[in-house]
Scaffold this active site. Sequence first.
Site, PDB file in Angstrom:
ATOM      1  N   GLU A 102      68.392  74.615  55.792  1.00  0.00           N
ATOM      2  CA  GLU A 102      67.949  73.115  55.964  1.00  0.00           C
ATOM      3  C   GLU A 102      69.503  72.391  56.642  1.00  0.00           C
ATOM      4  O   GLU A 102      69.393  71.686  57.553  1.00  0.00           O
ATOM      5  CB  GLU A 102      67.574  72.513  54.944  1.00  0.00           C
ATOM      6  CG  GLU A 102      66.141  73.243  54.585  1.00  0.00           C
ATOM      7  CD  GLU A 102      65.367  72.338  53.367  1.00  0.00           C
ATOM      8  OE1 GLU A 102      66.246  71.560  52.400  1.00  0.00           O
ATOM      9  OE2 GLU A 102      64.131  72.378  53.181  1.00  0.00           O
ATOM     10  N   GLU A 105      65.940  79.697  47.174  1.00  0.00           N
ATOM     11  CA  GLU A 105      66.126  78.289  47.168  1.00  0.00           C
ATOM     12  C   GLU A 105      67.525  78.141  47.880  1.00  0.00           C
ATOM     13  O   GLU A 105      67.664  77.225  48.769  1.00  0.00           O
ATOM     14  CB  GLU A 105      65.955  77.822  46.120  1.00  0.00           C
ATOM     15  CG  GLU A 105      66.023  76.203  45.834  1.00  0.00           C
ATOM     16  CD  GLU A 105      64.864  75.476  46.418  1.00  0.00           C
ATOM     17  OE1 GLU A 105      65.450  74.584  47.305  1.00  0.00           O
ATOM     18  OE2 GLU A 105      63.811  75.959  46.387  1.00  0.00           O
TER      19      GLU A 105
END
Length: 116
Positions: free
Chosen positions: A66, A59
């Site tokens: 991102e 994650e």
Amino acid sequence: MRSFGHAFRGLALLLQTQPNARIHAVATVLVLTAGFAIGISLVEWALIVLAISGVWAAEAINTSIEFLVDLVSPDHHPLAGKAKDVAAGAVLVAAIGSAFIGGLVFGPYVATMFQQ
């Protein structure tokens, strides 16, 4: 010591900005609580800790990808979307693997509870 500060700031940013990280946090607390309540073995703890840390690492890497993609490609670009999709897929793989590990570790305990 500054490196630890940066790392903890990154984890705080992860929790503040990513709804899925908050879901992982709740799942982590639930799994750890269940492990203590049931009294899983040392080897089972090792598997659970490995699974949890794998999901958290995936994650965090996904989020950093991102952020970086948004920096270098603020406008929509097909390759930017592919990079984000593949990174999200890595989190999915880690989460599915962790769910299997959870089933293997906790399944026998749950089955025993229903047999009594």
